[in-house]
Design a protein around this motif. Structure first.
Motif, mmCIF file in Angstrom:
data_model
loop_
_atom_site.group_PDB
_atom_site.id
_atom_site.type_symbol
_atom_site.label_atom_id
_atom_site.label_comp_id
_atom_site.label_asym_id
_atom_site.label_seq_id
_atom_site.Cartn_x
_atom_site.Cartn_y
_atom_site.Cartn_z
ATOM 1 N N VAL A 130 0.859 -1.175 0.000
ATOM 2 C CA VAL A 130 0.000 0.000 0.000
ATOM 3 C C VAL A 130 0.900 1.230 0.000
ATOM 4 C CG1 VAL A 130 -0.224 0.237 2.515
ATOM 5 C CG2 VAL A 130 -2.051 1.073 1.022
ATOM 6 N N THR A 131 0.482 2.252 -0.701
ATOM 7 C CA THR A 131 1.280 3.464 -0.839
ATOM 8 C C THR A 131 0.912 4.486 0.226
ATOM 9 O OG1 THR A 131 1.537 3.161 -3.222
ATOM 10 C CG2 THR A 131 1.840 5.387 -2.376
ATOM 11 N N LEU A 132 1.935 5.144 0.767
ATOM 12 C CA LEU A 132 1.739 6.314 1.613
ATOM 13 C C LEU A 132 1.956 7.545 0.743
ATOM 14 C CD1 LEU A 132 3.782 5.291 4.811
ATOM 15 C CD2 LEU A 132 1.415 4.718 4.210
ATOM 16 N N SER A 133 0.959 8.387 0.623
ATOM 17 C CA SER A 133 1.088 9.580 -0.197
ATOM 18 C C SER A 133 2.212 10.473 0.320
ATOM 19 C CB SER A 133 -0.218 10.372 -0.209
ATOM 20 O OG SER A 133 -1.203 9.704 -0.946
ATOM 21 N N ALA A 134 2.789 11.251 -0.579
ATOM 22 C CA ALA A 134 3.831 12.197 -0.194
ATOM 23 C C ALA A 134 3.291 13.182 0.832
ATOM 24 C CB ALA A 134 4.337 12.947 -1.425
ATOM 25 N N GLY A 135 4.136 13.542 1.804
ATOM 26 C CA GLY A 135 3.709 14.465 2.848
ATOM 27 C C GLY A 135 4.850 14.745 3.808
ATOM 28 N N ASP A 136 4.564 15.470 4.891
ATOM 29 C CA ASP A 136 5.596 15.767 5.875
ATOM 30 C C ASP A 136 5.850 14.524 6.725
ATOM 31 O OD1 ASP A 136 3.985 15.901 8.543
ATOM 32 O OD2 ASP A 136 2.844 17.148 7.151
ATOM 33 N N PRO A 137 6.982 14.496 7.459
ATOM 34 C CA PRO A 137 7.343 13.298 8.213
ATOM 35 C C PRO A 137 6.275 12.817 9.184
ATOM 36 C CG PRO A 137 9.224 14.771 8.075
ATOM 37 C CD PRO A 137 8.067 15.516 7.488
ATOM 38 N N GLU A 138 5.634 13.735 9.893
ATOM 39 C CA GLU A 138 4.663 13.317 10.892
ATOM 40 C C GLU A 138 3.400 12.723 10.265
ATOM 41 O OE1 GLU A 138 5.327 13.011 14.077
ATOM 42 O OE2 GLU A 138 7.321 13.673 13.441
ATOM 43 N N SER A 139 2.921 13.325 9.173
ATOM 44 C CA SER A 139 1.726 12.786 8.519
ATOM 45 C C SER A 139 2.021 11.439 7.873
ATOM 46 C CB SER A 139 1.189 13.770 7.472
ATOM 47 O OG SER A 139 2.124 13.978 6.430
ATOM 48 N N LEU A 140 3.218 11.289 7.332
ATOM 49 C CA LEU A 140 3.598 10.003 6.755
ATOM 50 C C LEU A 140 3.692 8.931 7.841
ATOM 51 C CD1 LEU A 140 6.326 10.904 4.108
ATOM 52 C CD2 LEU A 140 4.224 9.645 3.682
ATOM 53 N N ALA A 141 4.296 9.279 8.963
ATOM 54 C CA ALA A 141 4.424 8.322 10.055
ATOM 55 C C ALA A 141 3.051 7.885 10.549
ATOM 56 C CB ALA A 141 5.235 8.938 11.192
ATOM 57 N N ALA A 142 2.142 8.850 10.700
ATOM 58 C CA ALA A 142 0.791 8.513 11.155
ATOM 59 C C ALA A 142 0.082 7.623 10.147
ATOM 60 C CB ALA A 142 -0.010 9.795 11.390
ATOM 61 N N ALA A 143 0.242 7.941 8.846
ATOM 62 C CA ALA A 143 -0.375 7.113 7.809
ATOM 63 C C ALA A 143 0.207 5.705 7.821
ATOM 64 C CB ALA A 143 -0.186 7.756 6.439
ATOM 65 N N GLY A 144 1.521 5.604 8.060
ATOM 66 C CA GLY A 144 2.143 4.293 8.126
ATOM 67 C C GLY A 144 1.568 3.436 9.241
#
Length: 355
Positions: A130-144
């Motif tokens: 599954v892909t995590l959309s591009a974003g800032d580190p915190e939003s990516l971490a939360a999405a992960g």
């Protein structure tokens, strides 16, 4: 055979952001081919930033040169029809893929088989990342963290933002948030320079981020640059936009430009060409995955059927239809976490357009 086209725009539950674009809908042309009693389905997604093909162009190609090339053929003229599709026009791989898949779907239905069964498989499910959309580190971490909770064990992080140090921090933060077990892979979508790619990948290796592969780090035409990167890092490099057809894959092999290839139906022109690419990659020692554009259960279903019959060397990239709020068709594949359940009905299992 009667060919009908349907334009669909399916909203996503979450915007899909890459280094190249932001998508809020999956825009596709669905192709329906009928023998009078049964219908086969295929899909041509619109991906301006990758293939350069539009819905209007795909529709014109399907209803124009491809339909003309198939004139006079009967549903049983399967092999000849597939040959004519590929010779009907230059490029237009999405349109060709849609008709190619629709003909495969129709042929499977006429034999009372699932599409994956028609291709020679008894497998009933395949796995996807599954892909995590591009974003800032915190939003990516939360999405992960959210995606791991959703049942995905392989996460793909979009990088290639133009700032290698920032990309490093994004990936490091995701790994820290999700822990050591889920697998990570990166997709730069051609967004790095060769030097930035090596700098970022080596830094991630030294930091112990355990990256499974890096997809298309540099522009598609820069095979020398990709080979330069491949020679200087331990992490496997995956060619995506660099490979549409056989000629492209041969060039990647000759340059030693990548360790794996990403085969997509809408890039190569359908199930027939895709099988050739997977076989060629295997013969020359390249790994492989099957991927998808931003498309629906029709296109992803065909790709999943291909994977079932032609196993790849790494987990595939078939989460596109997972992003849809609702499928534009009835029936077809079903997601359960990272597992894609293949249909038990004939062909792709699609029974028509949703309301």
């Amino acid at each position: 055979m009667k060919i009908t086209t349907h334009l669909v725009s399916a909203p996503l539950h979450t915007p899909f952001v890459t280094a190249l674009r932001t998508a809020t809908h999956a825009e596709s042309l669905l192709v329906e081919i009928s023998d009078g009693s049964l219908s086969g389905w295929g899909e041509a997604p619109q991906v301006w930033k990758v293939t350069g093909e539009s819905l209007a162009g795909a529709q014109a190609c399907v209803e124009g040169p491809i339909a003309s090339a198939l004139t006079g053929l009967e549903p049983d003229d399967f092999t000849e029809a597939l040959r004519r599709i590929q010779g009907s026009a230059q490029g237009n791989f999405g349109a060709k893929a849609a008709v190619d898949v629709a003909l495969h779907d129709l042929a499977a239905r006429r034999r009372g088989q699932t599409l994956h069964g028609f291709l020679g498989s008894t497998v009933t499910s395949v796995q996807t990342d599954v892909t995590l959309s591009a974003g800032d580190p915190e939003s990516l971490a939360a999405a992960g963290v959210d995606r791991v909770a959703d049942g995905f064990g392989v996460l793909k992080v979009k990088v290639g933002t133009g700032d290698a140090k920032a990309d490093f921090e994004r990936v490091r933060r995701v790994r820290e948030a999700i822990g050591p077990d889920p697998r990570l892979r990166l997709d730069a979508n051609q967004g790095w320079s060769r030097r930035d790619a090596v700098t970022a990948i080596r830094a991630l290796e030294d930091a112990g981020c355990d990256i499974g592969l890096v997809e298309q780090p540099v522009p598609a035409a820069d095979l020398e640059g990709m080979a330069w990167i491949t020679d200087r890092v331990s992490t496997p490099i995956l060619a995506d936009e660099s490979v549409y057809g056989v000629r492209d894959l041969v060039a990647v092999i000759r340059h030693g430009a990548a360790d794996l290839v990403n085969v997509k139906l809408a890039k190569c022109g359908g199930l027939g060409p895709a099988r050739t690419l997977l076989e060629l990659a295997r013969e020359h020692g390249l790994g492989s995955i099957v991927g998808s554009m931003m498309e629906s259960h029709v296109g992803v279903g065909a790709a999943a059927a291909l994977v079932a019959a032609y196993p790849t060397t790494a987990v595939n990239d078939l989460d596109a239809a997972w992003w849809l709020k609702e499928p534009p068709v009835l029936g077809g594949i079903r997601y359960e976490g990272s597992t894609i359940h293949l249909p038990t009905g004939d062909g792709l299992g699609v029974t028509g357009l949703s309301a």
